[in-house]
Scaffold this motif. Structure first.
Motif, PDB file in Angstrom:
ATOM      1  N   TRP A  14       0.837  -1.206   0.000  1.00  0.00           N
ATOM      2  CA  TRP A  14       0.000   0.000   0.000  1.00  0.00           C
ATOM      3  C   TRP A  14       0.872   1.258   0.000  1.00  0.00           C
ATOM      4  O   TRP A  14       0.626   2.196  -0.747  1.00  0.00           O
ATOM      5  N   ILE A  15       1.921   1.263   0.819  1.00  0.00           N
ATOM      6  CA  ILE A  15       2.842   2.404   0.861  1.00  0.00           C
ATOM      7  C   ILE A  15       3.532   2.565  -0.493  1.00  0.00           C
ATOM      8  O   ILE A  15       3.633   3.672  -1.021  1.00  0.00           O
ATOM      9  N   ASP A  16       4.011   1.464  -1.066  1.00  0.00           N
ATOM     10  CA  ASP A  16       4.691   1.523  -2.366  1.00  0.00           C
ATOM     11  C   ASP A  16       3.789   2.064  -3.468  1.00  0.00           C
ATOM     12  O   ASP A  16       4.246   2.722  -4.396  1.00  0.00           O
ATOM     13  N   ALA A  17       2.486   1.784  -3.382  1.00  0.00           N
ATOM     14  CA  ALA A  17       1.557   2.200  -4.424  1.00  0.00           C
ATOM     15  C   ALA A  17       1.127   3.660  -4.309  1.00  0.00           C
ATOM     16  O   ALA A  17       0.517   4.195  -5.233  1.00  0.00           O
ATOM     17  N   SER A  18       1.443   4.305  -3.190  1.00  0.00           N
ATOM     18  CA  SER A  18       1.014   5.698  -3.013  1.00  0.00           C
ATOM     19  C   SER A  18       1.710   6.593  -4.027  1.00  0.00           C
ATOM     20  O   SER A  18       2.808   6.308  -4.503  1.00  0.00           O
ATOM     21  N   SER A  19       1.047   7.672  -4.374  1.00  0.00           N
ATOM     22  CA  SER A  19       1.605   8.576  -5.392  1.00  0.00           C
ATOM     23  C   SER A  19       2.951   9.157  -4.968  1.00  0.00           C
ATOM     24  O   SER A  19       3.801   9.447  -5.809  1.00  0.00           O
ATOM     25  N   ALA A  20       3.181   9.315  -3.673  1.00  0.00           N
ATOM     26  CA  ALA A  20       4.449   9.866  -3.192  1.00  0.00           C
ATOM     27  C   ALA A  20       5.609   8.891  -3.394  1.00  0.00           C
ATOM     28  O   ALA A  20       6.758   9.310  -3.504  1.00  0.00           O
ATOM     29  N   ASN A  21       5.324   7.604  -3.441  1.00  0.00           N
ATOM     30  CA  ASN A  21       6.386   6.595  -3.533  1.00  0.00           C
ATOM     31  C   ASN A  21       6.452   5.863  -4.865  1.00  0.00           C
ATOM     32  O   ASN A  21       7.429   5.190  -5.152  1.00  0.00           O
ATOM     33  N   ARG A  22       5.432   5.975  -5.674  1.00  0.00           N
ATOM     34  CA  ARG A  22       5.323   5.166  -6.885  1.00  0.00           C
ATOM     35  C   ARG A  22       6.553   5.273  -7.789  1.00  0.00           C
ATOM     36  O   ARG A  22       7.018   4.275  -8.326  1.00  0.00           O
ATOM     37  N   ASP A  23       7.109   6.474  -7.936  1.00  0.00           N
ATOM     38  CA  ASP A  23       8.217   6.673  -8.872  1.00  0.00           C
ATOM     39  C   ASP A  23       9.596   6.628  -8.210  1.00  0.00           C
ATOM     40  O   ASP A  23      10.601   6.840  -8.881  1.00  0.00           O
ATOM     41  N   ARG A  24       9.644   6.364  -6.928  1.00  0.00           N
ATOM     42  CA  ARG A  24      10.937   6.293  -6.230  1.00  0.00           C
ATOM     43  C   ARG A  24      11.542   4.902  -6.389  1.00  0.00           C
ATOM     44  O   ARG A  24      10.847   3.896  -6.418  1.00  0.00           O
TER      45      ARG A  24
END
Length: 57
Positions: A14-24
């Motif tokens: 869920w954290i990985d899918a958030s917009s803040a983390n998606r491209d990191r």
């Protein structure tokens, strides 16, 4: 997998899918998580010291 392990895995996805983390990249996400765990650990220790009365000046 235990129930706790499954919950941690679901939370991680869920954290990985958030917009803040998606491209990191993975390394950046990992450093952020480690820093957050360290920060929260410090807050727990501070609260424990206060609750035990060991912070008398």
């Amino acid at each position: 997998m235990t129930r706790t392990g499954a919950l941690i895995d679901a939370l991680s996805r869920w954290i990985d899918a958030s917009s803040a983390n998606r491209d990191r990249d993975l390394a950046t996400r990992s450093r952020g998580r480690i820093a957050k765990v360290a920060e929260e650990t410090g807050e727990v220790i501070t609260a424990l010291i206060g609750a035990l009365g060991h912070n008398r000046s």
